[in-house]
Design a protein around this motif. Structure first.
Motif, PDB file in Angstrom:
ATOM      1  N   ASP A   8       0.832  -1.208   0.000  1.00  0.00           N
ATOM      2  CA  ASP A   8       0.000   0.000   0.000  1.00  0.00           C
ATOM      3  C   ASP A   8       0.865   1.255   0.000  1.00  0.00           C
ATOM      4  OD1 ASP A   8      -2.235  -1.558   0.022  1.00  0.00           O
ATOM      5  OD2 ASP A   8      -2.628  -1.374   2.180  1.00  0.00           O
ATOM      6  N   THR A   9       1.945   1.228   0.804  1.00  0.00           N
ATOM      7  CA  THR A   9       2.838   2.394   0.887  1.00  0.00           C
ATOM      8  C   THR A   9       3.472   2.676  -0.466  1.00  0.00           C
ATOM      9  OG1 THR A   9       3.323   1.893   3.201  1.00  0.00           O
ATOM     10  CG2 THR A   9       4.871   3.340   2.051  1.00  0.00           C
ATOM     11  N   MET A  10       3.960   1.620  -1.169  1.00  0.00           N
ATOM     12  CA  MET A  10       4.597   1.831  -2.461  1.00  0.00           C
ATOM     13  C   MET A  10       3.590   2.264  -3.512  1.00  0.00           C
ATOM     14  SD  MET A  10       7.672   1.557  -1.784  1.00  0.00           S
ATOM     15  CE  MET A  10       8.097   2.052  -3.422  1.00  0.00           C
ATOM     16  N   ALA A  11       2.373   1.727  -3.445  1.00  0.00           N
ATOM     17  CA  ALA A  11       1.331   2.143  -4.404  1.00  0.00           C
ATOM     18  C   ALA A  11       1.008   3.621  -4.239  1.00  0.00           C
ATOM     19  CB  ALA A  11       0.075   1.297  -4.192  1.00  0.00           C
ATOM     20  N   ALA A  12       0.997   4.082  -2.987  1.00  0.00           N
ATOM     21  CA  ALA A  12       0.722   5.506  -2.717  1.00  0.00           C
ATOM     22  C   ALA A  12       1.855   6.372  -3.252  1.00  0.00           C
ATOM     23  CB  ALA A  12       0.551   5.706  -1.212  1.00  0.00           C
ATOM     24  N   LYS A  13       3.086   5.868  -3.151  1.00  0.00           N
ATOM     25  CA  LYS A  13       4.237   6.639  -3.664  1.00  0.00           C
ATOM     26  C   LYS A  13       4.189   6.744  -5.178  1.00  0.00           C
ATOM     27  CE  LYS A  13       8.032   6.630  -0.439  1.00  0.00           C
ATOM     28  NZ  LYS A  13       9.486   6.663  -0.375  1.00  0.00           N
ATOM     29  N   ALA A  14       3.772   5.651  -5.835  1.00  0.00           N
ATOM     30  CA  ALA A  14       3.797   5.629  -7.298  1.00  0.00           C
ATOM     31  C   ALA A  14       2.628   6.388  -7.913  1.00  0.00           C
ATOM     32  CB  ALA A  14       3.776   4.179  -7.783  1.00  0.00           C
ATOM     33  N   ALA A  15       1.522   6.509  -7.184  1.00  0.00           N
ATOM     34  CA  ALA A  15       0.285   7.070  -7.738  1.00  0.00           C
ATOM     35  C   ALA A  15       0.438   8.450  -8.370  1.00  0.00           C
ATOM     36  CB  ALA A  15      -0.792   7.091  -6.650  1.00  0.00           C
ATOM     37  N   PRO A  16       1.169   9.422  -7.732  1.00  0.00           N
ATOM     38  CA  PRO A  16       1.225  10.759  -8.337  1.00  0.00           C
ATOM     39  C   PRO A  16       2.069  10.821  -9.612  1.00  0.00           C
ATOM     40  CG  PRO A  16       1.857  10.780  -5.993  1.00  0.00           C
ATOM     41  CD  PRO A  16       1.873   9.376  -6.438  1.00  0.00           C
ATOM     42  N   LEU A  17       2.901   9.813  -9.862  1.00  0.00           N
ATOM     43  CA  LEU A  17       3.834   9.863 -10.992  1.00  0.00           C
ATOM     44  C   LEU A  17       3.249   9.172 -12.211  1.00  0.00           C
ATOM     45  CD1 LEU A  17       7.098   8.919  -9.069  1.00  0.00           C
ATOM     46  CD2 LEU A  17       6.457  11.195  -9.838  1.00  0.00           C
ATOM     47  N   PRO A  18       3.579   9.654 -13.410  1.00  0.00           N
ATOM     48  CA  PRO A  18       3.151   8.949 -14.626  1.00  0.00           C
ATOM     49  C   PRO A  18       3.691   7.523 -14.610  1.00  0.00           C
ATOM     50  CG  PRO A  18       4.084  11.112 -15.144  1.00  0.00           C
ATOM     51  CD  PRO A  18       4.366  10.864 -13.702  1.00  0.00           C
ATOM     52  N   PRO A  19       2.914   6.540 -15.103  1.00  0.00           N
ATOM     53  CA  PRO A  19       3.355   5.135 -15.055  1.00  0.00           C
ATOM     54  C   PRO A  19       4.728   4.899 -15.680  1.00  0.00           C
ATOM     55  CG  PRO A  19       1.057   5.267 -15.725  1.00  0.00           C
ATOM     56  CD  PRO A  19       1.570   6.675 -15.681  1.00  0.00           C
ATOM     57  N   GLU A  20       4.998   5.558 -16.840  1.00  0.00           N
ATOM     58  CA  GLU A  20       6.295   5.345 -17.502  1.00  0.00           C
ATOM     59  C   GLU A  20       7.450   5.885 -16.661  1.00  0.00           C
ATOM     60  OE1 GLU A  20       4.362   9.048 -19.266  1.00  0.00           O
ATOM     61  OE2 GLU A  20       3.766   6.997 -18.751  1.00  0.00           O
ATOM     62  N   THR A  21       7.201   6.985 -15.927  1.00  0.00           N
ATOM     63  CA  THR A  21       8.238   7.539 -15.051  1.00  0.00           C
ATOM     64  C   THR A  21       8.529   6.566 -13.901  1.00  0.00           C
ATOM     65  OG1 THR A  21       7.536   9.798 -15.553  1.00  0.00           O
ATOM     66  CG2 THR A  21       8.885   9.480 -13.578  1.00  0.00           C
ATOM     67  N   TRP A  22       7.478   6.008 -13.325  1.00  0.00           N
ATOM     68  CA  TRP A  22       7.665   5.071 -12.210  1.00  0.00           C
ATOM     69  C   TRP A  22       8.415   3.806 -12.665  1.00  0.00           C
ATOM     70  CZ3 TRP A  22       8.011   5.194  -7.283  1.00  0.00           C
ATOM     71  CH2 TRP A  22       7.973   4.004  -6.544  1.00  0.00           C
ATOM     72  N   ILE A  23       8.080   3.329 -13.870  1.00  0.00           N
ATOM     73  CA  ILE A  23       8.775   2.148 -14.411  1.00  0.00           C
ATOM     74  C   ILE A  23      10.265   2.433 -14.564  1.00  0.00           C
ATOM     75  CG2 ILE A  23       9.046   0.715 -16.487  1.00  0.00           C
ATOM     76  CD1 ILE A  23       5.961   0.974 -16.844  1.00  0.00           C
ATOM     77  N   GLN A  24      10.593   3.652 -15.096  1.00  0.00           N
ATOM     78  CA  GLN A  24      12.004   3.999 -15.294  1.00  0.00           C
ATOM     79  C   GLN A  24      12.732   4.127 -13.955  1.00  0.00           C
ATOM     80  OE1 GLN A  24      13.440   4.106 -18.458  1.00  0.00           O
ATOM     81  NE2 GLN A  24      15.185   3.904 -17.083  1.00  0.00           N
ATOM     82  N   ILE A  25      12.030   4.695 -12.942  1.00  0.00           N
ATOM     83  CA  ILE A  25      12.625   4.820 -11.604  1.00  0.00           C
ATOM     84  C   ILE A  25      12.955   3.436 -11.045  1.00  0.00           C
ATOM     85  CG2 ILE A  25      12.092   5.394  -9.196  1.00  0.00           C
ATOM     86  CD1 ILE A  25      10.548   7.845 -10.326  1.00  0.00           C
ATOM     87  N   PHE A  70       9.950  11.211  -4.152  1.00  0.00           N
ATOM     88  CA  PHE A  70       9.721  11.493  -5.570  1.00  0.00           C
ATOM     89  C   PHE A  70       8.730  12.638  -5.723  1.00  0.00           C
ATOM     90  CE2 PHE A  70      10.227   6.808  -5.149  1.00  0.00           C
ATOM     91  CZ  PHE A  70      11.498   6.721  -5.687  1.00  0.00           C
ATOM     92  N   ASN A  71       8.801  13.305  -6.891  1.00  0.00           N
ATOM     93  CA  ASN A  71       7.811  14.333  -7.200  1.00  0.00           C
ATOM     94  C   ASN A  71       7.477  14.266  -8.687  1.00  0.00           C
ATOM     95  OD1 ASN A  71       9.852  15.840  -8.649  1.00  0.00           O
ATOM     96  ND2 ASN A  71      10.663  16.421  -6.636  1.00  0.00           N
ATOM     97  N   MET A  72       6.566  15.140  -9.102  1.00  0.00           N
ATOM     98  CA  MET A  72       6.097  15.095 -10.493  1.00  0.00           C
ATOM     99  C   MET A  72       7.208  15.389 -11.488  1.00  0.00           C
ATOM    100  SD  MET A  72       3.040  14.093 -10.567  1.00  0.00           S
ATOM    101  CE  MET A  72       2.490  14.557 -12.205  1.00  0.00           C
ATOM    102  N   GLN A  73       8.255  16.071 -11.007  1.00  0.00           N
ATOM    103  CA  GLN A  73       9.368  16.402 -11.893  1.00  0.00           C
ATOM    104  C   GLN A  73      10.501  15.378 -11.765  1.00  0.00           C
ATOM    105  OE1 GLN A  73       7.948  19.079  -9.948  1.00  0.00           O
ATOM    106  NE2 GLN A  73       6.700  19.396 -11.777  1.00  0.00           N
ATOM    107  N   ALA A  74      10.171  14.175 -11.330  1.00  0.00           N
ATOM    108  CA  ALA A  74      11.213  13.147 -11.140  1.00  0.00           C
ATOM    109  C   ALA A  74      12.021  12.976 -12.434  1.00  0.00           C
ATOM    110  CB  ALA A  74      10.572  11.826 -10.756  1.00  0.00           C
TER     111      ALA A  74
END
Length: 913
Positions: free
Chosen positions: A738-755, A824-828
């Protein structure tokens, strides 16, 4: 009297003869195509490539295309180079295509032979690598043979030092790529340090042809390719270990001065264990547990530094630096450092500032690199003596190709003298006599020092000569091209002259290029006719004088190198002559010879200056050479056996990296790692079979927050009535997910995959680097297990496997922790992390020098900016001064301009000057 085997060989020929004879029908098929291909226009001949590729696409095999494709290459070579392949060269091409080694004598045109197999295999579009022994030959052959390939519509690339990744990528994308073994190997290692497929330069391996295959796969295979970078500061560790070693007394260790090694006694080991335990540096109960591998490695180096290495004998301390003293010359070797932490141990001993050591980031042996090619072929003038090794290591057969014309060279027995002085006097006398009658002489020496010594003798006798050394391959080639001229005297080390024919009367093409240059029109035609007549007249005069005289000043430790030297004479049916001059002072005989027998022969009434020639001596020398060859093979085999352990692990890591880069998403991998980390955390704090009141709640809470980044009421859960380990794991997994899902939610999916990809790759690289350092240290000390009647290699395999398993567990935990605690933030950023600064190393086994210089250089960290820029400015130096430096400064010495770089990487770098 001949035995049965000898009679059978006389009647039916050797197995090699029968194999070559079996290729004659295929050669006849190739020749049968010549009448139909000769009339084709240039455009139609080039269109053959399109036809061949279409047939491959329809299901034809390369073997189906071979006869017509070889005939096409032969015709293209006639038009582009003015050279037509002989039938024996067609045999060589078939052998290369079949993934075997073609042993062809010098002057038989190996460079041209390669075009046949290279063209045929390039038709598949998967790329063909041609491997040469130096950058000059790579560039020369790519341009020279490239005319044939380009005529037929194929693309050609070349890999040399100091080119950027985009240029490299384009070169590897070509149908045919030329380069050196070092460059190919380092590019492979560098590619597996990158963060995306787009950054990589090499394609999947297909087929490679190795020129001078014995040099690349045997001689240079004694040392691995290493990419290294500066480590974190370990000064404190060196000082602590040094302090412990200084408390030891002579009874605590045993010294072997011959091997320059020192070993702790039982009492010494106990004393060190207690000291390390008190300092908090010991893990586990025993000093030799694998957790303490790094400490034991530094302990051994500190022991050598304090006990074996002496100040003002092995090194001096000047200006706050420890400077090595060369044991042979007594000179200071400023800038050179001992490896494996030994230099740092000496710095700690002397109380000087400790410079960071370089840590291995990636390494591979040539054996394991070239075994990755699905198909591998090679060519050389001398491979038969190493045939067993080629088959054992690479599964390559050696096929001896007959010469185009019978060999007329006369090889006479060796002359043996009492000492080196008498031998050199006889050599000078022979050179003067041969030169006087116009016979050109190639004098082979085993080292640059011996070349210079002989040169002094010749100067004293006023004999004109040229000395070749390994400074510049390009200069070597130009000098060797003219070594067959009337009365020429050329002194060369065993490294000189490769890849260039010695033609009697001089090299016609080389003279035209040098003397006519840009001259055009009628004047050029007249000049060509004049040079042609001069070369022809001189060739006849040299033939009448006996052809090229190859004079060996001593036997090399390998019979193969002697055969290479002899092979320079008697090319293409020319007359020739060869003889070796030996003495009791020669290194080979002094170290490995049967001294008692040789001494008796020398003292049997031999007068001063008199030589002895006897079959016993030849036999004794061959026995000594076989001893050295066997020893060197053992060295290479042992290197490979240990590297095989690392190679299996390297494949796992590199395959994982590529899977991560190629995957659309790595979410499943990250989730699995997180779940395994939860299981490990719970198993550590709540062992199986224990009750909740026995669990370490504080440690579990700390690990949950630190590794998983979740804040949950562990104490309350543990106090529940029906709690067990399984329920605890389920709740922690749910909370972590749940914690990781909350962290990933604000970021675009492709950005999270690259991270996720970047974190995975960085964790893998970091821990692989640390694992390599541990394996290096383990490799240094594992031989001590032999004292416990254990096999060091088996012990190394066992411990390396345990260390690898532990490393993978650490990677899982680290990835989970980093992702859980990162912000992380939207400008990751999606940019890839920069590659570390690194240096490349490959020690030349013949010279001991580092012959690796890639795009980031073989330079200290401070000089990396210089190496990385192709346009970096050099200090202005006059032409006269530069010419003087070229004559007097060693390639590996510091450049006199004051840059701090090696001469070969500064003003001595031909690519820059």
């Amino acid at each position: 009297m001949l035995g049965f085997g000898g009679i059978a060989k006389r009647l039916f020929g050797s197995s090699n003869d029968r194999y070559v004879k079996g290729l004659n029908p295929l050669v006849a098929k190739i020749n049968a195509f010549e009448p139909s291909i000769e009339p084709l226009s240039d455009a139609d001949l080039a269109a053959q490539t399109v036809k061949f590729r279409a047939r491959l696409a329809e299901g034809a095999t390369l073997d189906d295309l071979l006869p017509e494709a070889f005939a096409t290459v032969r015709e293209a070579a006639k038009r582009a180079l003015g050279q037509r392949h002989y039938d024996v060269q067609l045999v060589g091409g078939i052998v290369l295509h079949r993934g075997e080694i073609a042993e062809m004598r010098t002057g038989e045109g190996k460079t041209l032979v390669a075009t046949l197999a290279v063209y045929l295999n390039a038709l598949s579009g998967k790329g063909v690598h041609v491997v040469t022994v130096n950058d000059y030959l790579a560039s020369r052959d790519a341009e020279w043979m490239g005319r044939v390939y380009k005529f037929l519509g194929l693309t050609v690339g070349v890999i040399v030092p100091n080119i950027d990744d985009d240029t490299r990528r384009a070169a590897y994308a070509a149908d045919i790529t030329y380069g050196t073994n070092n460059e190919y190997g380092f590019d492979y290692l560098r590619d597996n340090m990158k963060y995306s497929r787009e950054q990589m330069v090499q394609r999947p391996f297909n087929f490679a042809v190795v020129d001078e295959v014995d040099s690349v796969l045997v001689d240079e295979a004694r040392t691995p390719l290493i990419i290294s970078g500066p480590t974190e500061d370990k000064s404190e560790l060196y000082l602590k270990v040094d302090a412990v070693v200084k408390t030891l007394v002579p009874e605590d260790y045993e010294i072997d001065e011959k091997q320059k090694s020192v070993i702790l006694t039982e009492d010494g080991t106990e004393k060190c264990e207690r000291a390390f335990e008190a300092a908090g540096m010991l893990e586990g109960e025993n000093l030799y547990d694998y957790e303490n591998t790094q400490v034991v490695h530094h302990l051994n180096q500190a022991l050598r530094a304090n006990v074996i290495f002496r100040r003002d004998t092995d090194y001096i301390v000047r200006g706050g630096k420890v400077i090595i003293i060369d044991e042979f010359t007594g000179r200071m070797m400023d800038g050179r450092r001992w490896s494996d932490g030994l230099h740092q141990a000496v710095e700690a001993k002397e109380g000087q500032a400790i410079q960071p050591e370089n840590q291995t980031l990636a390494s591979i042996t040539f054996q394991n690199y070239f075994r990755m090619y699905p198909k591998l072929g090679g060519m050389t003038g001398t491979a038969a003596t190493e045939a067993a090794e080629f088959f054992d290591i690479y599964k390559l057969n050696v096929v001896t190709i007959p010469t185009n014309l019978p060999v007329k060279r006369v090889d006479v027995d060796d002359e043996f003298y009492k000492n080196a002085e008498e031998k050199f006097k006889a050599i000078v006398r022979t050179i003067r006599e041969a030169s006087a009658k116009g016979q050109p002489i190639l004098v082979g020496t085993v080292s640059i020092e011996k070349s210079e010594m002989l040169s002094e003798f010749l100067k004293a006798e006023k004999v004109e000569h040229v000395v070749l050394n390994a400074r510049y391959h390009e200069q070597e080639a130009h000098i060797v091209e003219q070594a067959g001229r009337l009365g020429a005297v050329t002194i060369a080390t065993n490294m000189a002259g490769r890849g260039t024919d010695i033609q009697l009367g001089g090299n016609f093409d080389a003279r035209v290029e040098r003397e006519l240059g840009d001259v055009e029109g009628f004047e050029r035609e007249a000049g060509i006719a004049r040079i042609k007549a001069e070369v022809q007249a001189e060739r006849e005069a040299v033939r009448a004088a006996g052809g090229l005289f190859v004079l060996g000043t001593e036997r090399h430790e390998s019979r193969r190198i002697d055969n290479q030297l002899r092979g320079r004479s008697g090319r293409q049916g020319d007359p020739g002559f060869s003889r070796f001059y030996l003495s009791l002072d020669d290194d080979l005989l002094r170290i490995f010879g049967q001294q008692s027998m040789l001494s008796r022969m020398m003292n049997s009434g031999l007068e001063e200056g008199e030589a002895i020639v006897h079959p016993w001596i030849s036999k004794a020398i061959e026995t000594a050479q076989k001893k050295v060859e066997a020893r060197n093979y053992d060295v290479r085999k042992q290197l490979l056996e240990y590297d095989n352990v690392m190679n299996d692990q390297r494949k796992v890591i590199y395959d994982q990296r590529q899977d991560i880069m190629d995957s659309d998403t790595v979410g499943d991998v990250v989730v699995d790692m997180r779940h395994e980390a939860v299981n490990l955390i719970v198993a550590t704090s709540c062992p199986e079979g224990t009750y909740p009141e026995q669990w370490d709640v504080a440690a579990l809470t700390e690990a949950t927050q630190g590794t998983l980044g979740v804040d949950v009421p562990i104490a309350e859960w543990v106090a529940e009535e029906k709690i067990d380990q399984e329920i605890l794991v389920e709740r922690l997994i749910a909370a972590a997910d749940d914690t990781m899902a909350a962290k990933a939610a604000p970021l675009p999916p492709e950005t999270w995959i690259q991270i996720e990809k970047n974190f995975l790759l960085q964790a893998l690289d970091h821990h692989w680097k640390e694992h390599l350092a541990t394996l290096d240290a383990l490799r240094q000390v594992i031989h001590l297990r032999a004292y416990a009647q254990k096999t060091p290699l088996n012990e190394y395999k066992s411990e390396a496997f345990a260390l690898f398993e532990r490393m993978l567990g650490t990677v899982r935990e680290d990835v989970t922790r980093m992702l859980a605690n990162a912000q992380f933030n939207m400008q990751a950023e999606e940019d890839y992390p920069p590659l570390p600064d690194f240096v490349t190393t490959h020690i030349d086994p013949l010279t001991g020098g580092n012959d690796a210089f890639g795009p980031r250089g073989n330079l200290p960290a401070g000089a990396l900016a210089f190496a990385g820029s192709a346009t970096a400015a050099l200090t202005e130096v006059s032409d006269e001064e530069l010419a003087d430096w070229n004559r007097t400064v060693s390639r590996n010495a510091t450049c006199p301009c004051g840059s701090g770089n090696k001469f070969k990487h500064c003003h001595g770098n031909l690519a820059r000057v």
